[in-house]
Scaffold this motif. Structure first.
Motif, PDB file in Angstrom:
ATOM      1  N   LEU A  40       0.854  -1.186   0.000  1.00 33.87           N
ATOM      2  CA  LEU A  40       0.000   0.000   0.000  1.00 33.87           C
ATOM      3  C   LEU A  40       0.886   1.230   0.000  1.00 33.87           C
ATOM      4  CD1 LEU A  40      -2.787   1.377   0.248  1.00 33.87           C
ATOM      5  CD2 LEU A  40      -2.590   1.142   2.733  1.00 33.87           C
ATOM      6  N   TYR A  41       0.718   2.058  -1.035  1.00 29.55           N
ATOM      7  CA  TYR A  41       1.525   3.277  -1.172  1.00 29.55           C
ATOM      8  C   TYR A  41       0.598   4.480  -1.152  1.00 29.55           C
ATOM      9  CZ  TYR A  41       4.795   6.696  -3.184  1.00 29.55           C
ATOM     10  OH  TYR A  41       5.583   7.802  -3.419  1.00 29.55           O
ATOM     11  N   THR A  42       0.725   5.330  -0.128  1.00 30.73           N
ATOM     12  CA  THR A  42      -0.133   6.496   0.031  1.00 30.73           C
ATOM     13  C   THR A  42       0.705   7.712   0.398  1.00 30.73           C
ATOM     14  OG1 THR A  42      -0.487   6.021   2.386  1.00 30.73           O
ATOM     15  CG2 THR A  42      -2.068   5.074   0.826  1.00 30.73           C
ATOM     16  N   SER A  43       0.082   8.872   0.362  1.00 35.40           N
ATOM     17  CA  SER A  43       0.763  10.104   0.771  1.00 35.40           C
ATOM     18  C   SER A  43      -0.285  11.168   1.081  1.00 35.40           C
ATOM     19  CB  SER A  43       1.700  10.585  -0.345  1.00 35.40           C
ATOM     20  OG  SER A  43       0.966  10.904  -1.516  1.00 35.40           O
ATOM     21  N   ASP A  48       5.213   9.752  10.561  1.00 35.17           N
ATOM     22  CA  ASP A  48       6.449   9.061  10.208  1.00 35.17           C
ATOM     23  C   ASP A  48       6.451   8.778   8.706  1.00 35.17           C
ATOM     24  OD1 ASP A  48       8.459   7.182   9.780  1.00 35.17           O
ATOM     25  OD2 ASP A  48       8.049   6.063  11.619  1.00 35.17           O
ATOM     26  N   PHE A  49       7.538   9.116   8.040  1.00 36.19           N
ATOM     27  CA  PHE A  49       7.652   8.904   6.591  1.00 36.19           C
ATOM     28  C   PHE A  49       7.290   7.478   6.187  1.00 36.19           C
ATOM     29  CE2 PHE A  49      10.272   7.175   3.174  1.00 36.19           C
ATOM     30  CZ  PHE A  49       9.937   8.011   2.117  1.00 36.19           C
ATOM     31  N   THR A  50       7.651   6.497   7.011  1.00 38.06           N
ATOM     32  CA  THR A  50       7.449   5.101   6.631  1.00 38.06           C
ATOM     33  C   THR A  50       5.974   4.699   6.582  1.00 38.06           C
ATOM     34  OG1 THR A  50       7.763   4.393   8.929  1.00 38.06           O
ATOM     35  CG2 THR A  50       9.705   4.397   7.503  1.00 38.06           C
ATOM     36  N   GLU A  51       5.073   5.576   7.067  1.00 41.20           N
ATOM     37  CA  GLU A  51       3.638   5.311   6.912  1.00 41.20           C
ATOM     38  C   GLU A  51       3.242   5.201   5.441  1.00 41.20           C
ATOM     39  OE1 GLU A  51       1.412   8.475   8.761  1.00 41.20           O
ATOM     40  OE2 GLU A  51       2.932   8.632  10.319  1.00 41.20           O
ATOM     41  N   ARG A  52       3.987   5.855   4.574  1.00 42.63           N
ATOM     42  CA  ARG A  52       3.629   5.913   3.154  1.00 42.63           C
ATOM     43  C   ARG A  52       3.764   4.568   2.453  1.00 42.63           C
ATOM     44  NH1 ARG A  52       4.994  11.323   0.466  1.00 42.63           N
ATOM     45  NH2 ARG A  52       5.028  12.848   2.158  1.00 42.63           N
ATOM     46  N   ILE A  53       4.632   3.720   2.951  1.00 38.64           N
ATOM     47  CA  ILE A  53       4.969   2.470   2.263  1.00 38.64           C
ATOM     48  C   ILE A  53       4.744   1.314   3.234  1.00 38.64           C
ATOM     49  CG2 ILE A  53       6.765   1.231   0.988  1.00 38.64           C
ATOM     50  CD1 ILE A  53       8.176   4.008   0.658  1.00 38.64           C
TER      51      ILE A  53
END
Length: 400
Positions: A40-43, A48-53
């Motif tokens: 799952l890739y979101t923005s 935390d940056f790592t939430e995106r990936i």
């Protein structure tokens, strides 16, 4: 190092002005609940940056981010890649190396020139079209729709949310040119007996001829019913396009009731404190604020103390006008980014319209001021920006 990692896994591509994050989370959670290994890739991220990936809801380990960044640094500099371009490359390489069965990929901005648009997905999704990022996407709904319709690929089915004219005409025209079968949820799905509460909603859904009775969605706000029916139709379309991904009803039910556990889904009308009551929502444009204001009225008949901050490129006036009937007091804040609008400008706007407002400085300061002023009598709402909600999470120790 890269070698087109996006060709190593099938994907679902999600674009739109509002609803991308919720819809993507519902799709990914259902696939995970069915036993697939799901990227799952979101923005953007909240804390935390790592939430995106994420894979199966677990954030990318920070040491892996450092490793990929080190290996890709030369290529990033040589190609003059943006931050989002580089993040996308890292996400795709990570998903490929980890052998995901499928990935749900959310666009960053627009679609046509978005760096995620290198994928050829099994299903494309456009959730909504609204007036946002006009300096990049254009100043009319037709122009914005044209940019978001850039994710449509030849022969790949497309599912679209409740999109009115003229935007839908632009989308349908491009889809016809590319032989992409379009399924508008307005004609293919329905919602009945929707009952929202503070923790989510329960409703009867029909999608693609399939009934889902008393389906529980662990996302608060009546507007989430529309994201849920879109996600249901995407899953039905996916199962037709790629039968190996046809999901049993039990997996969908499990996914929708376990959104946070399976995807890390956060920041959408989320209760982040009970004593005092503090809600947070990342609505950051007028369309999103319309949905939020309606959902707040469904949950609470009184007034809120509203901690509000917004970025310089957003239309803050219409958003504040929508929130004014709900506000006992506004606390205007500035997130720790140069993009953030000066709280004094927001205060001046409110004072000119005789609505109660204070300029509170930092997000943490605004939250503390609202808590102290309210003394537990009024619920507090934090909204206006992902950045503002993220800083509120950090100040209150909320884990994402």
């Amino acid at each position: 190092m890269l070698e087109n990692p996006e060709r190593s896994f099938p994907a679902i591509h999600v674009a739109g002005t509002n609803g991308k994050g919720s819809t993507s989370a519902m799709i990914a959670a259902s696939l995970t609940a069915a036993g697939f290994r799901v990227g799952l890739y979101t923005s953007p991220h909240l804390v935390d940056f790592t939430e995106r990936i994420r894979i199966d809801g677990r954030k990318m380990p920070i040491h892996r981010v450092a490793d990929y960044t080190r290996h890709l640094r030369r290529q990033i500099r040589r190609s003059r890649a943006t931050f989002f371009d580089a993040t996308t490359a890292i996400a795709f390489r990570y998903f490929a190396d980890e052998g995901v069965d499928i990935a749900v990929i959310e666009t960053g901005l627009g679609g046509r020139w978005d760096s995620t648009n290198v994928i050829t997905p099994l299903v494309s999704v456009i959730t909504s079209i609204g007036m946002e990022h006009r300096e990049y996407l254009g100043n009319t709904l037709r122009k914005i729709a044209f940019e978001k319709a850039g994710i449509i690929k030849r022969g790949v089915p497309l599912v679209v949310g409740d999109i009115g004219r003229p935007a839908i005409d632009v989308i349908l025209k491009r889809a016809a040119r590319l032989d992409s079968k379009v399924t508008p949820i307005a004609r293919s799905t329905s919602i009945r007996n929707s009952r929202p509460d503070a923790a989510g909603l329960t409703a009867d859904f029909e999608a693609g001829g399939k009934m889902f009775r008393r389906l529980r969605v662990a996302a608060a706000g009546g507007y989430q019913a529309h994201n849920a029916r879109l996600a249901l139709q995407v899953l039905r379309t996916l199962g037709t396009a790629a039968p190996s991904f046809a999901l049993p009803v039990d997996a969908i039910r499990c996914g929708f009731t376990s959104l946070r556990e399976l995807t890390g889904f956060s920041g959408r009308l989320q209760l982040i404190s009970r004593d005092p009551t503090i809600l947070a929502d990342v609505a950051h444009n007028p369309d999103g604020m319309i949905a939020l204001a309606r959902a707040l009225r469904e949950l609470h008949s009184g007034e809120f103390r509203i901690v509000f901050g917004v970025m310089k490129d957003k239309e803050f006036g219409p958003m504040l006008d929508l929130l004014r009937p709900l506000a006992r007091m506004f606390y205007f804040v500035r997130a720790a980014t140069p993009r953030s609008r000066d709280p004094r400008e927001l205060s001046d706007y409110c004072h000119d319209r005789r609505c109660p407002a204070r300029s509170a400085g930092s997000v943490a300061g605004g939250v503390r001021m609202a808590i102290d002023d309210g003394q537990g009598r009024d619920p507090i709402l934090v909204t206006g920006s992902h950045f503002v909600v993220g800083e509120a999470f950090r100040s209150l120790g909320v884990r994402v």
